[in-house]
Design a protein around this motif. Sequence first.
Motif, PDB file in Angstrom:
ATOM      1  N   LEU A  43       9.131   4.054  21.146  1.00 45.71           N
ATOM      2  CA  LEU A  43       7.976   4.842  21.567  1.00 45.71           C
ATOM      3  C   LEU A  43       7.620   5.927  20.571  1.00 45.71           C
ATOM      4  CD1 LEU A  43       8.824   5.203  25.338  1.00 45.71           C
ATOM      5  CD2 LEU A  43       7.045   3.816  24.302  1.00 45.71           C
ATOM      6  N   SER A  44       8.627   6.377  19.862  1.00 44.32           N
ATOM      7  CA  SER A  44       8.365   7.463  18.936  1.00 44.32           C
ATOM      8  C   SER A  44       9.196   7.212  17.687  1.00 44.32           C
ATOM      9  CB  SER A  44       8.770   8.787  19.603  1.00 44.32           C
ATOM     10  OG  SER A  44       8.605   9.844  18.697  1.00 44.32           O
ATOM     11  N   ASN A  45       8.541   6.671  16.667  1.00 43.71           N
ATOM     12  CA  ASN A  45       9.274   6.291  15.474  1.00 43.71           C
ATOM     13  C   ASN A  45       8.321   6.310  14.294  1.00 43.71           C
ATOM     14  OD1 ASN A  45      11.344   5.417  13.869  1.00 43.71           O
ATOM     15  ND2 ASN A  45      11.989   3.834  15.317  1.00 43.71           N
ATOM     16  N   ASP A  46       8.884   6.553  13.098  1.00 40.59           N
ATOM     17  CA  ASP A  46       7.993   6.589  11.938  1.00 40.59           C
ATOM     18  C   ASP A  46       7.890   5.233  11.256  1.00 40.59           C
ATOM     19  OD1 ASP A  46      10.522   6.496  11.027  1.00 40.59           O
ATOM     20  OD2 ASP A  46      10.386   8.275   9.717  1.00 40.59           O
ATOM     21  N   ARG A  47       8.531   4.214  11.826  1.00 43.38           N
ATOM     22  CA  ARG A  47       8.398   2.869  11.248  1.00 43.38           C
ATOM     23  C   ARG A  47       7.557   2.020  12.185  1.00 43.38           C
ATOM     24  NH1 ARG A  47      14.553   1.302   9.883  1.00 43.38           N
ATOM     25  NH2 ARG A  47      15.120   3.138   8.643  1.00 43.38           N
ATOM     26  N   PRO A  48       6.759   1.133  11.630  1.00 44.19           N
ATOM     27  CA  PRO A  48       5.982   0.239  12.491  1.00 44.19           C
ATOM     28  C   PRO A  48       6.917  -0.705  13.253  1.00 44.19           C
ATOM     29  CG  PRO A  48       5.245   0.147  10.205  1.00 44.19           C
ATOM     30  CD  PRO A  48       6.524   0.904  10.213  1.00 44.19           C
ATOM     31  N   LEU A  65      13.595  -1.604   4.757  1.00 44.61           N
ATOM     32  CA  LEU A  65      12.956  -2.340   3.657  1.00 44.61           C
ATOM     33  C   LEU A  65      12.666  -1.392   2.503  1.00 44.61           C
ATOM     34  CD1 LEU A  65      10.474  -4.176   6.024  1.00 44.61           C
ATOM     35  CD2 LEU A  65      12.384  -5.238   4.808  1.00 44.61           C
ATOM     36  N   PRO A  66      12.988  -1.802   1.281  1.00 40.37           N
ATOM     37  CA  PRO A  66      12.635  -0.934   0.138  1.00 40.37           C
ATOM     38  C   PRO A  66      11.128  -0.926  -0.102  1.00 40.37           C
ATOM     39  CG  PRO A  66      13.581  -3.005  -0.591  1.00 40.37           C
ATOM     40  CD  PRO A  66      13.660  -3.023   0.901  1.00 40.37           C
ATOM     41  N   GLU A  67      10.669   0.127  -0.742  1.00 45.27           N
ATOM     42  CA  GLU A  67       9.238   0.298  -0.940  1.00 45.27           C
ATOM     43  C   GLU A  67       8.637  -0.833  -1.768  1.00 45.27           C
ATOM     44  OE1 GLU A  67       8.298   4.755  -0.769  1.00 45.27           O
ATOM     45  OE2 GLU A  67       7.458   4.088  -2.664  1.00 45.27           O
ATOM     46  N   THR A  68       9.504  -1.426  -2.588  1.00 41.20           N
ATOM     47  CA  THR A  68       9.000  -2.504  -3.446  1.00 41.20           C
ATOM     48  C   THR A  68       8.455  -3.676  -2.643  1.00 41.20           C
ATOM     49  OG1 THR A  68      11.293  -3.183  -3.567  1.00 41.20           O
ATOM     50  CG2 THR A  68      10.414  -2.055  -5.491  1.00 41.20           C
ATOM     51  N   ASP A  75      12.862   1.587  -5.383  1.00 38.37           N
ATOM     52  CA  ASP A  75      13.741   0.749  -4.573  1.00 38.37           C
ATOM     53  C   ASP A  75      14.270   1.494  -3.354  1.00 38.37           C
ATOM     54  OD1 ASP A  75      14.622  -1.731  -4.254  1.00 38.37           O
ATOM     55  OD2 ASP A  75      16.457  -1.518  -5.467  1.00 38.37           O
ATOM     56  N   THR A  76      13.660   2.622  -3.010  1.00 35.29           N
ATOM     57  CA  THR A  76      14.121   3.446  -1.888  1.00 35.29           C
ATOM     58  C   THR A  76      13.508   2.950  -0.586  1.00 35.29           C
ATOM     59  OG1 THR A  76      12.294   4.900  -2.318  1.00 35.29           O
ATOM     60  CG2 THR A  76      14.422   5.523  -3.256  1.00 35.29           C
ATOM     61  N   PRO A  77      14.120   3.322   0.577  1.00 36.79           N
ATOM     62  CA  PRO A  77      13.530   2.915   1.864  1.00 36.79           C
ATOM     63  C   PRO A  77      12.088   3.398   1.977  1.00 36.79           C
ATOM     64  CG  PRO A  77      15.699   3.867   2.204  1.00 36.79           C
ATOM     65  CD  PRO A  77      15.363   4.062   0.756  1.00 36.79           C
ATOM     66  N   THR A  78      11.278   2.562   2.584  1.00 34.80           N
ATOM     67  CA  THR A  78       9.857   2.825   2.648  1.00 34.80           C
ATOM     68  C   THR A  78       9.539   4.032   3.511  1.00 34.80           C
ATOM     69  OG1 THR A  78       9.677   0.442   2.704  1.00 34.80           O
ATOM     70  CG2 THR A  78       7.657   1.692   3.045  1.00 34.80           C
ATOM     71  N   ASP A  79       8.642   4.909   3.009  1.00 34.57           N
ATOM     72  CA  ASP A  79       8.079   5.962   3.853  1.00 34.57           C
ATOM     73  C   ASP A  79       6.716   5.475   4.312  1.00 34.57           C
ATOM     74  OD1 ASP A  79       6.923   8.092   5.028  1.00 34.57           O
ATOM     75  OD2 ASP A  79       7.091   9.457   3.300  1.00 34.57           O
ATOM     76  N   TYR A  80       6.625   5.069   5.591  1.00 34.84           N
ATOM     77  CA  TYR A  80       5.397   4.427   6.064  1.00 34.84           C
ATOM     78  C   TYR A  80       4.245   5.404   6.241  1.00 34.84           C
ATOM     79  CZ  TYR A  80       8.434   0.445   6.796  1.00 34.84           C
ATOM     80  OH  TYR A  80       9.316  -0.578   6.596  1.00 34.84           O
ATOM     81  N   PRO A  83       0.517   7.806   1.873  1.00 33.91           N
ATOM     82  CA  PRO A  83      -0.868   7.301   1.835  1.00 33.91           C
ATOM     83  C   PRO A  83      -0.982   5.983   1.084  1.00 33.91           C
ATOM     84  CG  PRO A  83      -0.816   9.631   1.316  1.00 33.91           C
ATOM     85  CD  PRO A  83       0.609   9.203   1.426  1.00 33.91           C
ATOM     86  N   PHE A  84      -0.153   5.794   0.067  1.00 31.04           N
ATOM     87  CA  PHE A  84      -0.245   4.562  -0.694  1.00 31.04           C
ATOM     88  C   PHE A  84       0.141   3.350   0.167  1.00 31.04           C
ATOM     89  CE2 PHE A  84       1.994   1.328  -3.209  1.00 31.04           C
ATOM     90  CZ  PHE A  84       0.942   0.897  -3.997  1.00 31.04           C
ATOM     91  N   ILE A  85       1.270   3.500   0.909  1.00 35.30           N
ATOM     92  CA  ILE A  85       1.731   2.406   1.760  1.00 35.30           C
ATOM     93  C   ILE A  85       0.697   2.134   2.851  1.00 35.30           C
ATOM     94  CG2 ILE A  85       3.572   1.656   3.330  1.00 35.30           C
ATOM     95  CD1 ILE A  85       4.582   1.818   0.544  1.00 35.30           C
ATOM     96  N   ARG A  86       0.157   3.213   3.407  1.00 37.31           N
ATOM     97  CA  ARG A  86      -0.850   3.051   4.461  1.00 37.31           C
ATOM     98  C   ARG A  86      -2.012   2.214   3.954  1.00 37.31           C
ATOM     99  NH1 ARG A  86      -1.374   7.159   9.222  1.00 37.31           N
ATOM    100  NH2 ARG A  86       0.851   7.016   9.670  1.00 37.31           N
ATOM    101  N   GLU A  87      -2.412   2.543   2.725  1.00 35.94           N
ATOM    102  CA  GLU A  87      -3.523   1.807   2.118  1.00 35.94           C
ATOM    103  C   GLU A  87      -3.202   0.326   2.016  1.00 35.94           C
ATOM    104  OE1 GLU A  87      -5.114   2.971  -1.907  1.00 35.94           O
ATOM    105  OE2 GLU A  87      -5.422   4.798  -0.716  1.00 35.94           O
TER     106      GLU A  87
END
Lengths: 348, 522
Positions: A43-48, A65-68, A75-80, A83-87
Amino acid sequence: MTEPRPQSPARRAWLRFRRNRPGYWSLWLFCLLFILSLGAELLSNDRPIVARYVGQWYFPIAQTLPETTFGGDFDTPTDYHDPFIREQFEQPGNFALFPPNPNHYSTINYFAKEPAPSGPTRENLLGTDDRGRDLLARLFYGFRLSVFFALVVTLVSAVLGVLYGAIQGFFAGWTDIAMERAVEIWAAMPTLYMLIIFSALFSPGFWLLVTLISAFGWLGMAAYVRAEFLKNRSLDYVRAARALGQSRRRIIFRHILPNALTPVITLLPFTMAGAIGALTSLDFLGLGLPPGSPSLGELLAQGKANLDAWWISVSTFAVLVGTLMLLVLIGDALRDALDPRKLVGDGQ
Amino acid sequence: MSLLEVQDLDIRFGQHAVVHKASFSLKAGEKLALVGESGSGKTVTALSCLRLLEAAGLEGSIRFAGKEVLAMSPRELRQIRGGEISVIFQEPMTALNPVLSIGRQIMESLQLHKGLDARAARRQAIAALERVGIPEPARRIDSYPHQLSGGQRQRAMIAMALACDPKILIADEPTTALDVTLRLQILDLLEELRRERDLAVLMITHDLNLVRRFADRVAVMEKGRLVEQGDTSKVMSTPEHPYTRRLIDSRPQRQLAAAANGCLLRATDLSVHYPQTLPGIAGWFRKGRFCAVSPTSFDLAPGETLGVIGESGSGKTSLALALLDLIPSTGRVALGQQQWRQGGRETERSLRKRIQVVFQDPLSSLSPRLTIEQIVGEGLEIHEPRLNAAERRERILAALADVGLDDQSLLARYPHEFSGGQRQRIAIARALILRPQVLILDEPTSALDVTIQQQVLALLAELQRRYRIAYVLVTHDIDVIRAMAHRVLVMKDSRVIESGPVETVLAQPREPYTRRLIEAAA
């Protein structure tokens, strides 16, 4: 004798409990909130929860999942929230389904327009705390942690208290005197100092706090159970059980215990409320859970440090008052439902 | 003219009507008895004359000396309560305030109603205590309720009630909590006081012996209705209402089979001592010994009933518990070859199976949170663990049928759903299911209403005839002994003072104490 259904004392107590509307609805609301909070990660999480990227399905909530993976550079864990990932997810064919509140209790909003603590916005419905973490998420997880803590403490206290009180009350005499003196010595220890000493010796954590608070929480329960056992052991039904040749263990557990539980059950919600209060005050003093944990007490301390950030103190206060009030209303209704005078009163 | 005139009185608690259209009257100097079983509404009716029950809704008319009580202001009511109409209650220990000396409690109403100063009130209180026959009243006036004996406490209550010269005394079961020999004394006292000052007495009781002895007129209540009233002698000799007839016929009947010869249970020099705290510093170092049962020997034949009669504190219940080895005792109790505490666990187990017990209060003797099936079947689980579920259930149903409760739907019910008489039957079934040879009955009927009492005694007699069980019947009620026992032990102050076949002991008692017991119950 026309009643279709035999009514056990427990069932009659439940029917009386239901008649107390505020208590009854408090119980439902409390259970609902607690069950929801058990699913806090959904219900409350920063990952989809689910994401689709370039024709492939991902479940970021369960995978790291790594950002790659999503076209990032590192190669770090994704920050969802980046703005780049959102795009990336807004490209045709890709999508990401976020939980209703897209923040984890540890999520720091680096992109807030104001410096932390920032007020309520669309991203942070209740604002952020002094490190830019989402307040709603912290309260939600904090509620879960407090209630879980209270449940464990109450359970441990109840089991210890019932066992100790039962042995004291059933065997009476010297056993009782010796055990009662031991309790008095134990109760005379200053709980708060013990906690401070222990949190200095060990790194304070959830289970250390559970142990320490339960170690003192069972004393009240034991006193009630002891009194009930002392009263019941001399009643004729116990004598009749002895005359039938029943073992002591059977008399204690099958005959006396069910009748001695009334004060324990009545005390449970109040013990829980007490445990939540204890945890909150330790956190407030900085003696409680390790830094970073979602704790209501720590939020209160933040509210005190940032008086102008009203959203912190007001919402934390509201959550605490709401939780404690639900518990007290349940406790009140339980006490009425188990009142021995009423038990005898409505025979029909 | 009547002093108290009650007409068409309806009493209800919330939705629940407890008394319907009760009418009766009381003249100065008259003794009216209100008789009925528990729950018939007799106490409620009497206390409503003073509007003492706040939750009760009253309708109808209650006139005291021509004035309507139901229309009185609280101030007027207070004048009447204690001043014109006094009440004495059943249990003087709880009706007296334990933290005030009895003198203070008597003086209180004197100061309140008569406006006396403390000195004069004290003088009058001493006089009042003297009148009710308390020895050394000038010293006793400073005693606290727990320092007086039961009879003295009831006398103090009466002194308190009569201190302000009321016109009516409401006596709610004034002798029920007292031993039989004291009952007569209290009744004599009430009679004497009545004659002295033309007092009207409204006596609430369930005891017909008492009514016969005491009352001029009697009113019979059943389920909230006054079904019959009239002169005592007439109602007693020619009762009109069927309920009155049932009450009068409820004296237990003797329907016993002759006992067999031989010896089943033998007690030899059985005695019971309790530790007692010694007064003063001595009590820190050693405990005194209070003797509850002095060494007693007797035996019991198969199918025989041994009655044990005595007043409260005479040691009769201690004797019963010692036979069951539920309290520490010295001496020997042997059932055939087996003895308590001789031989190991197996012996004890077998003895438990062979000696069973039924207690006085059927509510407290059944575990409140177990079903009837669990309660009755418990003995089987312990003593015959090899039975399977179906066999066990069959035995439970058979035991319940033996005690007259044959209905399969009872099994899942809980004790609170039954009446007192039914509960006592369940307690008997629990004991019977093990097919014991000896059954100890500790006041098995004294918590029950008279009509129910008769049924339970008849059941016990029939079970004895059918299964040849030997009973040890502990009671304070000579009627029960007369109906049930083959032989009797009379106990007084921990000692058996007289024993023998029931016919001889009751017809020609040797001891003056036994004679008094029999007289008091006649």
